[in-house]
Design a protein around this motif. Structure first.
Motif, PDB file in Angstrom:
ATOM      1  N   SER A   2       0.729  -1.286  -0.075  1.00 15.89           N
ATOM      2  CA  SER A   2      -0.035  -0.056  -0.126  1.00 15.89           C
ATOM      3  C   SER A   2       0.882   1.218   0.028  1.00 15.89           C
ATOM      4  O   SER A   2       1.922   1.378   0.545  1.00 15.89           O
ATOM      5  CB  SER A   2      -0.902  -0.078   1.281  1.00 15.89           C
ATOM      6  OG  SER A   2      -1.835  -1.226   1.224  1.00 15.89           O
ATOM      7  N   GLU A  36      -6.137  -6.429  -7.832  1.00 13.86           N
ATOM      8  CA  GLU A  36      -4.737  -6.037  -7.820  1.00 13.86           C
ATOM      9  C   GLU A  36      -3.832  -7.385  -8.272  1.00 13.86           C
ATOM     10  O   GLU A  36      -4.060  -8.389  -7.804  1.00 13.86           O
ATOM     11  CB  GLU A  36      -4.466  -5.649  -6.301  1.00 13.86           C
ATOM     12  CG  GLU A  36      -5.255  -4.666  -5.716  1.00 13.86           C
ATOM     13  CD  GLU A  36      -4.642  -4.160  -4.380  1.00 13.86           C
ATOM     14  OE1 GLU A  36      -3.375  -4.518  -3.894  1.00 13.86           O
ATOM     15  OE2 GLU A  36      -5.497  -3.476  -3.592  1.00 13.86           O
ATOM     16  N   GLU A 100       2.972  -3.372  -9.561  1.00 16.01           N
ATOM     17  CA  GLU A 100       1.692  -3.712  -9.173  1.00 16.01           C
ATOM     18  C   GLU A 100       0.467  -2.792  -9.607  1.00 16.01           C
ATOM     19  O   GLU A 100       0.743  -1.401  -9.488  1.00 16.01           O
ATOM     20  CB  GLU A 100       1.611  -3.793  -7.467  1.00 16.01           C
ATOM     21  CG  GLU A 100      -0.009  -4.040  -7.216  1.00 16.01           C
ATOM     22  CD  GLU A 100       0.009  -4.009  -5.493  1.00 16.01           C
ATOM     23  OE1 GLU A 100      -1.081  -4.582  -5.193  1.00 16.01           O
ATOM     24  OE2 GLU A 100       1.069  -3.649  -4.798  1.00 16.01           O
ATOM     25  N   SER A 102      -2.986  -1.718  -8.589  1.00 17.73           N
ATOM     26  CA  SER A 102      -4.065  -1.663  -7.725  1.00 17.73           C
ATOM     27  C   SER A 102      -5.397  -0.937  -8.426  1.00 17.73           C
ATOM     28  O   SER A 102      -5.306   0.429  -8.538  1.00 17.73           O
ATOM     29  CB  SER A 102      -3.837  -0.926  -6.418  1.00 17.73           C
ATOM     30  OG  SER A 102      -2.845  -1.497  -5.964  1.00 17.73           O
ATOM     31  N   ASN A 183     -10.515  -7.266  -3.970  1.00 19.18           N
ATOM     32  CA  ASN A 183     -10.971  -6.699  -2.832  1.00 19.18           C
ATOM     33  C   ASN A 183     -12.412  -6.500  -3.022  1.00 19.18           C
ATOM     34  O   ASN A 183     -12.865  -5.808  -4.087  1.00 19.18           O
ATOM     35  CB  ASN A 183     -10.241  -5.135  -2.879  1.00 19.18           C
ATOM     36  CG  ASN A 183      -8.890  -5.220  -2.883  1.00 19.18           C
ATOM     37  OD1 ASN A 183      -8.166  -6.092  -1.998  1.00 19.18           O
ATOM     38  ND2 ASN A 183      -8.307  -4.098  -3.449  1.00 19.18           N
ATOM     39  N   THR A 307      -2.544  -1.785   6.997  1.00 21.64           N
ATOM     40  CA  THR A 307      -1.862  -2.249   5.682  1.00 21.64           C
ATOM     41  C   THR A 307      -0.597  -3.144   6.014  1.00 21.64           C
ATOM     42  O   THR A 307       0.043  -3.765   5.120  1.00 21.64           O
ATOM     43  CB  THR A 307      -1.496  -1.161   4.709  1.00 21.64           C
ATOM     44  OG1 THR A 307      -0.341  -0.530   5.305  1.00 21.64           O
ATOM     45  CG2 THR A 307      -2.503  -0.269   4.540  1.00 21.64           C
ATOM     46  N   GLU A 320     -10.003  -8.109   1.569  1.00 24.46           N
ATOM     47  CA  GLU A 320      -8.969  -8.538   0.661  1.00 24.46           C
ATOM     48  C   GLU A 320      -8.471 -10.181   0.634  1.00 24.46           C
ATOM     49  O   GLU A 320      -8.273 -10.757   1.790  1.00 24.46           O
ATOM     50  CB  GLU A 320      -7.699  -7.826   0.945  1.00 24.46           C
ATOM     51  CG  GLU A 320      -7.811  -6.543   0.960  1.00 24.46           C
ATOM     52  CD  GLU A 320      -6.452  -5.833   1.090  1.00 24.46           C
ATOM     53  OE1 GLU A 320      -5.247  -6.518   1.305  1.00 24.46           O
ATOM     54  OE2 GLU A 320      -6.326  -4.694   1.072  1.00 24.46           O
TER      55      GLU A 320
END
Length: 457
Positions: A2, A36, A100, A102, A183, A307, A320
């Protein structure tokens, strides 16, 4: 991982911690899907991981995406370490340079799959120009720890230092693994609890179905998901199957109690990460945090702390699902299809809970181990995971058909076709790891370098 959280004033009473989680509750008609996925970048020239700096590098990738496609830069200490976009999506870096996406919170799997397609096209266009490739695997197949670059993010410097004190595989996870996750939303505390229990209990099904990491440091590990194996010895305080979730009294406050007992990593202030390794958020609430004496936390600090907790499924303002290896394109769309089908239709959610509600904590833990080790050849509670996975997919398919979210201009009636890759895996009994091992032992003649051409996006 995150980016720093923002928004939220001083925490004035402990009840705000549970209220923060509860504020994520949404009515069914507002539920969304956020996908993600992480991928390894490497140089086409020598198959080594991309460094941060240089003409063929992570920085060149981020700048290329920024300049060509309108992404906005995210910087730390003057260096670009991510990208954001107006639709809520962002691109971030894992510690070893894993890229990544997201994704934005979208309404259907059709939309999230379109998002994946667009992102991978953008990545490919920039990567081709700089001589890079990207590959979808759960663990780096050949690279050693010494070969991995280190991204210029203060959070990762702190985590790297801490990992060796609390486990044996933490830096392996940070620098040499990739995952795909989805998510999802919940409507109420009771809805969250039922979904959380199903998500945790059936997470090993996802581990088996998405197993895609049989190699590490150039060798066959003997595990279907070496990524999942790495997570077992990372940090017992913040990983695992969370047996308390299945106990009476589970709710937002119980999760807060758990999260408060997880040691801290950092506090983020004025663009910098302040070392709070091993310190207590409970002390922070009392103004007694050694890292910031006399200062009390904000809701952003609480959001950041959440996170840093890494169980097989976790909650923040949403839930998640974290048990799957990174993989090829079809699996990036299949993961949200699996969990949306199970969790977003009440009849399917009830059916999924009926499958696993009788399992003990010991059974669930054995399941977690065996799914990572043996994939679809494992057993649980007297039945094969392959058989169980087939039943789970049947429930998910029914849930997606009940949702009846059309795509492609109405030509596609629902989202159930996104499960086809997983249904094929169950039908053949062959995971992606099985496919890779067959190629490695057969046509590749033990030459693992051939994985890059065969498995890259």
């Amino acid at each position: 991982m995150s980016i720093p959280q923002s928004g939220g004033g001083l925490i004035e009473h402990d009840g705000q911690l549970a209220e923060y989680l509860a504020s994520g509750c949404r009515p069914r008609e507002q539920w969304t899907i956020g996908t993600e996925h992480e991928k390894f970048g490497y140089s086409l020239k020598d198959h080594l991981p991309l460094p941060y700096e240089g003409p063929c590098s992570i920085r060149a990738m981020l700048e290329g995406l920024r300049d060509r496609y309108g992404w906005l830069p995210v910087e730390e200490a003057g260096k670009i370490i991510g990208l954001s976009y107006k639709d809520g999506a962002n691109v971030s870096l894992e510690p070893g340079g894993q890229l990544e996406l997201s994704g934005a919170q979208l309404n259907t799997i059709h939309e999230t799959c379109d998002e994946v397609n667009e992102h991978l096209r953008e990545v490919r266009s920039v990567a081709d120009e700089i001589g890079a490739g990207f590959i979808g695997l759960g663990a780096a197949p050949e690279w050693t720890h010494e070969q991995m670059p280190v991204m210029p993010k203060g959070r990762y410097a702190l985590m790297t230092r801490y990992m060796g004190q609390v486990g044996t595989t933490g830096t392996m996870m940070m620098y040499r693994t990739c995952t795909v996750q989805v998510n999802l939303d919940f409507a109420s505390e009771a809805d969250m609890v039922q979904k959380f229990r199903v998500a945790l209990a059936l997470q090993p099904v996802a581990t088996a179905l998405f197993a895609n990491s049989p190699f590490f440091e150039g060798k066959d590990t003997g595990w279907q998901s070496w990524r999942a194996r790495i997570w077992r010895d990372l940090d017992a305080d913040r990983t695992g199957m969370l047996p308390f979730v299945f106990e009476d009294g589970m709710g937002f406050e119980r999760y807060v109690d758990y999260a408060l007992d997880v040691p801290m990593y950092f506090v983020y202030r004025d663009g910098k990460y302040i070392d709070a390794l091993g310190q207590s958020f409970r002390d922070f609430l009392k103004g007694e945090l050694p890292a910031l004496p006399g200062e009390k936390p904000t809701l952003s600090d609480w959001a950041d702390h959440l996170t840093t907790i890494f169980p097989e499924a976790r909650i923040k303002k949403f839930m998640e699902m974290r048990g799957a290896d990174g993989g090829p394109w079809r699996r990036l769309c299949a993961l949200p299809a699996l969990w949306v089908g199970l969790l977003y239709d009440q009849a399917s959610l009830d059916a999924a809970w009926d499958l696993c509600k009788g399992w003990s904590a010991e059974t669930r833990e054995h399941f977690r181990h065996d799914a990572a080790k043996y994939g679809l050849r494992a057993n649980i509670a007297g039945r094969s995971i392959r058989e169980l996975a087939g039943e789970v997919l049947g429930i998910a398919e029914a849930g997606l058909k009940a949702r009846a979210r059309p795509g492609a201009g109405g030509l596609v009636a629902d989202e159930s076709h996104f499960l086809s890759a997983l249904q094929e895996t169950v039908a053949t009994g062959q995971t992606l790891s099985d496919e890779l091992l067959a190629k490695y032992r057969g046509e590749w003649g033990g030459d693992l370098s051939r994985i890059y051409a065969a498995w890259s996006y």
